[in-house]
Design an enzyme around this catalytic site. Structure first.
Site, mmCIF file in Angstrom:
data_model
loop_
_atom_site.group_PDB
_atom_site.id
_atom_site.type_symbol
_atom_site.label_atom_id
_atom_site.label_comp_id
_atom_site.label_asym_id
_atom_site.label_seq_id
_atom_site.Cartn_x
_atom_site.Cartn_y
_atom_site.Cartn_z
ATOM 1 N N HIS A 36 -2.234 0.395 -5.687
ATOM 2 C CA HIS A 36 -1.710 0.417 -4.407
ATOM 3 C C HIS A 36 -3.430 0.141 -3.807
ATOM 4 O O HIS A 36 -3.957 1.555 -3.572
ATOM 5 C CB HIS A 36 -1.225 1.120 -3.843
ATOM 6 N N ASP A 38 -5.198 -0.827 0.321
ATOM 7 C CA ASP A 38 -4.595 -1.432 1.771
ATOM 8 C C ASP A 38 -5.744 -2.052 2.129
ATOM 9 O O ASP A 38 -5.666 -2.259 3.748
ATOM 10 C CB ASP A 38 -4.177 -0.388 2.489
ATOM 11 N N GLU A 141 4.777 -4.130 0.599
ATOM 12 C CA GLU A 141 5.040 -2.496 0.880
ATOM 13 C C GLU A 141 6.005 -2.416 1.991
ATOM 14 O O GLU A 141 5.767 -2.281 2.844
ATOM 15 C CB GLU A 141 3.908 -1.806 1.401
ATOM 16 N N HIS A 168 9.457 1.227 3.478
ATOM 17 C CA HIS A 168 8.152 1.994 3.563
ATOM 18 C C HIS A 168 8.833 3.307 4.566
ATOM 19 O O HIS A 168 9.731 3.696 3.928
ATOM 20 C CB HIS A 168 7.341 1.239 4.572
ATOM 21 N N HIS A 214 7.731 5.658 -1.429
ATOM 22 C CA HIS A 214 8.256 5.816 -0.160
ATOM 23 C C HIS A 214 9.892 5.762 0.078
ATOM 24 O O HIS A 214 10.090 6.234 1.137
ATOM 25 C CB HIS A 214 7.706 4.486 0.814
ATOM 26 N N HIS A 235 2.207 4.142 -5.717
ATOM 27 C CA HIS A 235 1.334 5.178 -5.142
ATOM 28 C C HIS A 235 2.018 6.579 -4.654
ATOM 29 O O HIS A 235 2.175 6.690 -3.467
ATOM 30 C CB HIS A 235 0.559 4.852 -4.113
ATOM 31 N N ASP A 304 -4.301 4.370 -3.211
ATOM 32 C CA ASP A 304 -4.065 4.383 -1.632
ATOM 33 C C ASP A 304 -5.173 4.005 -0.973
ATOM 34 O O ASP A 304 -5.170 4.414 0.433
ATOM 35 C CB ASP A 304 -3.037 5.605 -1.573
HETATM 36 ZN ZN ZN Z 1 2.272 3.560 1.193
#
Ligand code: ZN
Length: 413
Positions: A36, A38, A141, A168, A214, A235, A304
């Protein structure tokens, strides 16, 4: 005394170098597959997804945890890039924004072909390793990105989505998120609703990994029980070491072990130490713990990076993975265990997901029962396809209301 201190320091330094050198040797053969990252979200928020914008050059980008030199220094061989759109897009423009995040990932591959190779299978990842490229995959996600539509789920698969995080930090109309476990959100589906189960079955059929980062514990258990392929936590860390509801509790780790699933450890300090500060060794503690409870084959990495604001000392950006590997070597992890954590465990899970898909494509028809209309939140959606009868039957009282004119009509009276 003075001399012996120096001797000790010298030995420690040499040993440290050896661990690091050993880490690099292993990672040359088996680089990191991270679950993961971003960076696409950073590209949206910093540059509105303009890759030619001044400052967005991925070779020189300095304000992020991730750039091309850092990926190279960190021996990153594959990355699930997060196509993340926040929960406030739910019932609004979630699908459009998700498509744009997938597009920016694909354009990264087009713009930097010497570094990134967009791929969609476990075999493709191994091929990219051989070519010295960063295999680039799409992880979506948040279940809100499919807008409660099996058709959108399938379309995203065709665009390269290879995992979907079921929620999420908000419930979808068909799955509950982790905030249900803190009491901040109300449970709505008690894990997965009937439609949520059809989403999981369709993901199995298509070959999309089910990501349980999540989600609520009830959703974790429901998905682990239902899925006919192993799942991932892309993650998440260990709840026993940091009692944060985003982490994975021990009874779920047992299910992870039993199903051959995978927990890719998150580096966010709040999930590592439950505080604003953490260290590399505390991340290693999570890896050790998951290995002890669920087995070495259940451990992976999902840093992450670029999705969090606080990272442990020693793991400040994506260049630092070799230092973590060096720490594990010091803790007597075997080379095979480390290669498992780096890449082989994810490749095993991904291949198992592909195998289940290949097997069920011929025996199972696509899921197609739509979500009940009354499960969809208020929005500007049109309602084509929802004839009165099926939707009304799902609304208590509505059927009676709709029948009232008939019952009261002169023909019947
Ligand atoms: Zn996340």
């Amino acid at each position: 005394m003075w001399t012996s201190w120096w001797l000790w320091a010298l030995v420690a330094m040499c040993a440290g170098e050896t661990w690091r050198e050993q880490a690099e040797r292993i990672m040359q053969q088996t680089p990191v597959i991270d679950g993961h990252n971003d960076l696409p979200w950073q590209l949206l928020t910093k540059f509105n997804n303009q890759l030619y914008h001044q400052g967005s050059n991925l070779s020189t980008l300095a304000s992020t945890h991730t750039n091309i030199p850092k990926l190279r220094a960190g021996f990153v061989g594959a990355q699930f890039w997060s196509a993340y759109v926040p929960c406030d897009t739910q019932n609004k423009d979630a699908v459009k924004r998700t498509l744009e995040q997938i597009d920016v990932i694909q354009r990264m591959c087009q713009e930097y072909p010497e570094t990134f190779k967009c791929v969609t299978s476990s075999q493709d990842i191994r091929q990219a390793f051989q070519e010295g490229k960063v295999a680039s995959l799409v992880g979506v996600e948040g279940g809100h990105s499919i807008d409660s539509s099996l058709g959108v789920l399938r379309a995203l698969y065709h665009l390269g989505m290879r995992y979907l995080t079921l929620t999420h930090s908000c419930n979808t109309p068909w799955a509950d998120n982790w905030l249900v476990d803190t009491g901040e959100d109300e449970p709505e589906s008690q894990g997965l609703s009937e439609f949520g189960e059809s989403v999981v079955r369709e993901m199995n059929r298509l070959g999309i990994m089910i990501d349980l980062a999540h989600v609520s514990v009830a959703t974790m258990k429901a998905a682990l029980q239902l899925s006919s392929a192993p799942v991932i936590f892309s993650h998440s860390s260990a709840y026993q070491l940091c009692a944060h509801k985003r982490n994975v509790p021990d009874d779920v780790l047992q299910l992870v072990k039993a199903t051959g699933s995978l927990v890719m450890v998150n580096f966010y300090t709040d999930y590592v130490s439950c505080s604003a500060q953490a260290t590399l060794t505390q991340v290693a503690d999570h890896l050790d713990y998951i290995k002890a409870v669920a087995g070495a084959e259940a451990v992976g990495l999902g840093g992450d990076y670029d999705g969090v604001t606080r990272l442990p000392v020693g793991l400040e950006d994506v260049s630092k993975y070799p230092d973590l590997v060096a720490e594990l070597l010091q803790r007597n992890w075997t080379e095979a265990e480390i290669k498992g954590m780096l890449a082989e465990n994810l490749l095993r899970v991904f291949a198992a997901v592909e195998e289940v898909s290949n097997r069920t494509q011929t025996s199972h028809k696509p899921e197609e029962k739509p979500i009940a209309l009354d499960k969809l939140g208020d929005s500007c959606r049109t309602q084509y396809g929802y004839s009165a009868a099926p939707s009304l039957s799902l609304r208590p009282g509505a059927l009676l209301a709709s029948l009232a004119p008939l019952l009261l009509s002169p023909h019947l009276l």
